[in-house]
Write an enzyme that holds these catalytic residues in place. Structure first.
Site, mmCIF file in Angstrom:
data_model
loop_
_atom_site.group_PDB
_atom_site.id
_atom_site.type_symbol
_atom_site.label_atom_id
_atom_site.label_comp_id
_atom_site.label_asym_id
_atom_site.label_seq_id
_atom_site.Cartn_x
_atom_site.Cartn_y
_atom_site.Cartn_z
ATOM 1 N N LYS A 172 -13.827 -14.452 91.055
ATOM 2 C CA LYS A 172 -12.566 -13.769 91.384
ATOM 3 C C LYS A 172 -11.909 -13.225 90.115
ATOM 4 O O LYS A 172 -11.398 -12.107 90.093
ATOM 5 C CB LYS A 172 -11.623 -14.740 92.103
ATOM 6 C CG LYS A 172 -10.203 -14.252 92.274
ATOM 7 C CD LYS A 172 -10.075 -13.057 93.217
ATOM 8 C CE LYS A 172 -8.659 -12.496 93.164
ATOM 9 N NZ LYS A 172 -8.442 -11.395 94.070
ATOM 10 N N LYS A 240 -0.423 -12.944 86.381
ATOM 11 C CA LYS A 240 -0.868 -14.340 86.489
ATOM 12 C C LYS A 240 -2.392 -14.390 86.404
ATOM 13 O O LYS A 240 -2.974 -15.205 85.682
ATOM 14 C CB LYS A 240 -0.360 -14.880 87.841
ATOM 15 C CG LYS A 240 -0.712 -16.296 88.196
ATOM 16 C CD LYS A 240 -1.869 -16.426 89.166
ATOM 17 C CE LYS A 240 -1.682 -15.822 90.530
ATOM 18 N NZ LYS A 240 -2.851 -16.010 91.407
HETATM 19 P P1 NAP Z 1 3.021 -14.237 98.093
HETATM 20 O O1 NAP Z 1 3.270 -13.207 99.133
HETATM 21 O O2 NAP Z 1 3.959 -14.347 96.938
HETATM 22 O O3 NAP Z 1 2.939 -15.658 98.827
HETATM 23 C C1 NAP Z 1 2.839 -16.846 98.106
HETATM 24 C C2 NAP Z 1 2.861 -18.005 99.087
HETATM 25 O O4 NAP Z 1 2.746 -19.234 98.366
HETATM 26 C C3 NAP Z 1 4.156 -18.098 99.894
HETATM 27 O O5 NAP Z 1 3.836 -18.592 101.178
HETATM 28 C C4 NAP Z 1 4.951 -19.121 99.084
HETATM 29 O O6 NAP Z 1 5.946 -19.779 99.856
HETATM 30 C C5 NAP Z 1 3.855 -20.069 98.699
HETATM 31 N N1 NAP Z 1 4.160 -20.888 97.517
HETATM 32 C C6 NAP Z 1 4.197 -20.489 96.218
HETATM 33 N N2 NAP Z 1 4.488 -21.521 95.403
HETATM 34 C C7 NAP Z 1 4.614 -22.608 96.211
HETATM 35 C C8 NAP Z 1 4.896 -23.983 95.950
HETATM 36 N N3 NAP Z 1 5.091 -24.443 94.704
HETATM 37 N N4 NAP Z 1 4.974 -24.808 97.009
HETATM 38 C C9 NAP Z 1 4.762 -24.356 98.261
HETATM 39 N N5 NAP Z 1 4.496 -23.064 98.582
HETATM 40 C C10 NAP Z 1 4.412 -22.203 97.553
HETATM 41 O O7 NAP Z 1 1.577 -14.070 97.444
HETATM 42 P P2 NAP Z 1 0.228 -13.489 98.097
HETATM 43 O O8 NAP Z 1 0.114 -12.071 97.724
HETATM 44 O O9 NAP Z 1 0.114 -13.909 99.510
HETATM 45 O O10 NAP Z 1 -0.855 -14.265 97.199
HETATM 46 C C11 NAP Z 1 -1.312 -15.571 97.502
HETATM 47 C C12 NAP Z 1 -2.540 -15.844 96.635
HETATM 48 O O11 NAP Z 1 -3.554 -14.896 96.971
HETATM 49 C C13 NAP Z 1 -2.297 -15.731 95.137
HETATM 50 O O12 NAP Z 1 -3.057 -16.683 94.436
HETATM 51 C C14 NAP Z 1 -2.783 -14.317 94.832
HETATM 52 O O13 NAP Z 1 -3.181 -14.185 93.473
HETATM 53 C C15 NAP Z 1 -3.949 -14.207 95.792
HETATM 54 N N6 NAP Z 1 -4.334 -12.850 96.201
HETATM 55 C C16 NAP Z 1 -3.392 -11.933 96.543
HETATM 56 C C17 NAP Z 1 -3.798 -10.648 96.925
HETATM 57 C C18 NAP Z 1 -2.815 -9.564 97.318
HETATM 58 O O14 NAP Z 1 -3.213 -8.401 97.399
HETATM 59 N N7 NAP Z 1 -1.544 -9.883 97.593
HETATM 60 C C19 NAP Z 1 -5.155 -10.330 96.968
HETATM 61 C C20 NAP Z 1 -6.091 -11.294 96.645
HETATM 62 C C21 NAP Z 1 -5.664 -12.552 96.265
HETATM 63 P P3 NAP Z 1 7.370 -19.055 100.151
HETATM 64 O O15 NAP Z 1 7.142 -18.184 101.359
HETATM 65 O O16 NAP Z 1 8.306 -20.171 100.408
HETATM 66 O O17 NAP Z 1 7.733 -18.270 98.921
#
Ligand code: NAP
Length: 298
Positions: A172, A240
């Site tokens: 990744k 990140k």
């Molecule tokens: P996001 O929209 O910011 O969502 C993050 C999630 O994690 C939310 O549900 C958040 O809860 C939760 N969270 C974060 N810190 C936490 C903690 N300490 N305790 C409990 N819950 C926590 O991010 P995302 O885009 O979905 O990304 C999620 C992961 O997938 C990341 O590792 C990212 O690098 C990866 N990713 C993202 C993409 C993309 O295009 N977005 C693509 C591939 C991979 P709350 O709702 O309460 O904030």
């Protein structure tokens, strides 16, 4: 009997991924720190758990999709973490993008409680998550990969077992190197054409059909030209990931000049308050250097 699945983390990615499991008929329990997002899926047929521990107690497989290494450790091992509700032979699948080193330590810690793990980070963005077209790179033992496969197939299209625990995260991060540098290529190409007053939509069309094409050219360039910088994949998350790449590279004294350059340029966007924009906003840093705006003029 179908295995019951718990999903922890319903952000931009986790919510549509959980929704696709529901659509595939999987019995799903969800937990999210901000409860409103979990209740939304509750209305669509998921059970909503009060804590990660309670979620694990009513699941056979637990999926985590949170932000970074400490967040995964928190929802698994913190007070009311999933491991406190786990049973022997349960499977924890982390689909977040986190450190390969932390991933291997999570695998050891869970194994000490008889819990199996996989790292299965994804690529394909929000659209890939919504359309169940994610690429999923899986690290761990083959038997567990087979066990997780029906779930991966409900969320993704290309599922590759790339090696032992941690290997999914290494691949990744390799993917993130390519994403950032491709994005930089798109940014420079469009700014260069704009500086010569060439029509940017025509520029995009012809490049996207030739050797200069990329996922970024096909998916990001139209949004850039339209001035749509919403996430998608946030600049803060891209940073990140690039930090994770540079840390892992530093451990082995690898020279990663392209990654380092993209990381520095993204720093300037974060300084200007752009951390929550989509990662395609990288072009703003190049526009600033060139003194040229690369939006399509209507
Ligand atoms: P996001 O929209 O910011 O969502 C993050 C999630 O994690 C939310 O549900 C958040 O809860 C939760 N969270 C974060 N810190 C936490 C903690 N300490 N305790 C409990 N819950 C926590 O991010 P995302 O885009 O979905 O990304 C999620 C992961 O997938 C990341 O590792 C990212 O690098 C990866 N990713 C993202 C993409 C993309 O295009 N977005 C693509 C591939 C991979 P709350 O709702 O309460 O904030």
């Amino acid at each position: 009997m179908r295995e019951r699945v718990g999903v922890i983390g319903l952000g931009i990615m986790g919510k549509p991924m959980a929704r696709n499991l529901l659509k595939a008929g999987v019995p799903v329990t969800v937990w999210n720190r901000t409860r409103a997002k979990a209740e939304e899926l509750g209305k669509e047929g998921a059970a909503v758990a009060a804590t990660p521990k309670a979620l694990a107690e009513r699941s056979d497989i637990v999926i985590t999709m949170v932000t970074n290494s400490p967040d995964v450790e928190h929802v698994l091992f913190g007070a009311d973490g999933a491991l406190h509700g786990a049973r022997t032979d349960q499977l924890f699948i982390d689909m977040s993008t986190i450190s390969p080193v932390v991933t291997r330590s999570i695998a050891e810690r869970c194994a000490a409680h008889g819990v199996h793990t996989l790292d299965a980070p994804v690529s394909g963005g929000e659209i890939g998550a919504i359309e169940a077209r994610l690429s999923i790179m899986v690290g761990g033992d083959a038997a567990e990969v087979e066990r997780g496969m029906p779930l991966f197939q409900a969320m993704g299209k290309t599922i590759v077992h790339v090696g032992p625990h941690g290997a999914g995260q290494v691949v990744k991060l390799a993917n993130q190197i390519a994403v950032a540098i491709n994005n930089l290529g798109v940014s420079e190409a469009l700014v260069f054409a704009a500086a010569h007053s060439i029509d940017l939509e025509r520029t995009r069309q012809v490049i996207a059909a030739g050797a200069g094409s990329s996922w970024a050219m096909q998916n990001y360039a139209p949004k850039i030209l339209a001035g749509d910088f919403g996430p998608g994949f946030m600049v803060d998350l891209q940073q990140k990931d690039l930090r994770l790449v540079l840390e892992a590279g530093f451990e082995r004294h690898l020279g990663l000049p392209g990654t380092a350059l993209a990381h520095e340029l993204y720093n300037t966007l974060q300084r200007d308050g752009g951390g929550r924009e989509g990662n395609l906003a990288l072009i703003k840093a190049i526009e600033q250097l060139a003194g040229v705006d690369a939006r399509q003029k209507s």
